[in-house]
Design an enzyme around this catalytic site. Sequence first.
Site, PDB file in Angstrom:
ATOM      1  N   HIS A  79      44.077  48.414  46.128  1.00  0.00           N
ATOM      2  CA  HIS A  79      43.098  47.330  46.015  1.00  0.00           C
ATOM      3  C   HIS A  79      41.688  47.869  45.824  1.00  0.00           C
ATOM      4  O   HIS A  79      40.911  47.336  45.016  1.00  0.00           O
ATOM      5  CB  HIS A  79      43.159  46.426  47.250  1.00  0.00           C
ATOM      6  CG  HIS A  79      44.466  45.725  47.419  1.00  0.00           C
ATOM      7  ND1 HIS A  79      44.805  45.027  48.556  1.00  0.00           N
ATOM      8  CD2 HIS A  79      45.547  45.628  46.586  1.00  0.00           C
ATOM      9  CE1 HIS A  79      46.025  44.521  48.419  1.00  0.00           C
ATOM     10  NE2 HIS A  79      46.492  44.885  47.233  1.00  0.00           N
ATOM     11  N   HIS A 238      47.476  38.612  41.400  1.00  0.00           N
ATOM     12  CA  HIS A 238      47.498  39.757  42.328  1.00  0.00           C
ATOM     13  C   HIS A 238      48.320  40.906  41.753  1.00  0.00           C
ATOM     14  O   HIS A 238      47.965  42.078  41.949  1.00  0.00           O
ATOM     15  CB  HIS A 238      48.036  39.384  43.705  1.00  0.00           C
ATOM     16  CG  HIS A 238      47.925  40.543  44.653  1.00  0.00           C
ATOM     17  ND1 HIS A 238      46.733  40.906  45.242  1.00  0.00           N
ATOM     18  CD2 HIS A 238      48.830  41.476  45.037  1.00  0.00           C
ATOM     19  CE1 HIS A 238      46.909  41.998  45.968  1.00  0.00           C
ATOM     20  NE2 HIS A 238      48.174  42.359  45.863  1.00  0.00           N
ATOM     21  N   ASP A 242      46.959  44.677  41.239  1.00  0.00           N
ATOM     22  CA  ASP A 242      47.661  45.899  41.655  1.00  0.00           C
ATOM     23  C   ASP A 242      47.827  46.868  40.489  1.00  0.00           C
ATOM     24  O   ASP A 242      47.595  48.081  40.631  1.00  0.00           O
ATOM     25  CB  ASP A 242      49.049  45.551  42.207  1.00  0.00           C
ATOM     26  CG  ASP A 242      49.019  45.115  43.659  1.00  0.00           C
ATOM     27  OD1 ASP A 242      48.001  45.328  44.341  1.00  0.00           O
ATOM     28  OD2 ASP A 242      50.039  44.559  44.118  1.00  0.00           O
ATOM     29  N   HIS A 265      54.334  48.747  41.967  1.00  0.00           N
ATOM     30  CA  HIS A 265      53.617  50.011  42.161  1.00  0.00           C
ATOM     31  C   HIS A 265      54.373  51.212  41.594  1.00  0.00           C
ATOM     32  O   HIS A 265      53.796  52.064  40.919  1.00  0.00           O
ATOM     33  CB  HIS A 265      53.357  50.251  43.654  1.00  0.00           C
ATOM     34  CG  HIS A 265      52.466  49.224  44.283  1.00  0.00           C
ATOM     35  ND1 HIS A 265      51.224  48.920  43.800  1.00  0.00           N
ATOM     36  CD2 HIS A 265      52.656  48.433  45.375  1.00  0.00           C
ATOM     37  CE1 HIS A 265      50.667  47.988  44.558  1.00  0.00           C
ATOM     38  NE2 HIS A 265      51.523  47.667  45.513  1.00  0.00           N
TER      39      HIS A 265
END
Length: 304
Positions: A79, A238, A242, A265
């Site tokens: 973040h 969001h 990321d 991720h």
Amino acid sequence: MIKQRTIKQSVQETGIGLHKGDKVTMTLRPAPANTGIVFRRVDLEPHADIPARAEAVGDTMLCTCITNADGVSISTVEHLASALAGLGIDNIIVEVDSDELPIMDGSASPFIFLLQSVGIEELNAPKQFIKIKKSIKVKDGDKWAELRPHDGFRVDFRIDFDHPAISQTRQHMVLDFDSSSYVDEVSRARTFGFMKDLEYMNANNLALGGSMANAVALDEYRVLNPEGLRYSDEFLKHKILDAIGDLYLGGHSIIGELVAYKTGHGLNNKLLNALLQNQACWEFVSYDNSEELPIRFASPILAN
């Protein structure tokens, strides 16, 4: 020339770590040109530096964790990295007295506020960008992510969650950052989680600091947060937040298009490593003036 950036002065903030639930103090400090993004564990003696690099990413379960050559790690960096990317900050020292960053409100917005509150300073060194010359794609089952040539930075992003509260929101969008603002369009989107997963995570000492103060919580049917969503498509945004943070661990802003389906991720980092290891797919470029620059960054307003 388009110059590298840092912050004008140091700023400190205290918050809760997402995974351990402990108090974490973070200090952001200016850094000279060509330093890059360096995380510094000040809870260790001697202090340990962990440079943000694509190959330093290890654990990607629920967050992005980076580790240095001595095995010292810091987690939940994505973040802050996303906020740094959104403001075009190349050089900074991030001091923390824990092995994870504070989760703040689960978005990049508090980091944007801290960085802007002390001012962004330009350094007398050219800013280098990674320009995509040839498409490169990685897959994991039905999930995939690809970087393509594009004169600017654009994301074409799709998520696919079979959940009533998410399926009612937009799950695909194209966002072009030569005309759209990261700060306005993306930075406030919070992480989200499902109550059904909480028991498993707590049993594995994960997300002990998670709450509706720093995440969008969902039961089987709805969003539980009394205030609701910040964006009508907050879940999608969001995931974009990321991805921008994960890709910025390459140390440079990307000139190109990210096209992705159900990426996370681990796959974001797999794509970044695949790119950097294939020199035919990219090159470093710099720009002489803002008229040539195909990416929109916030103006470097200096603090008083």
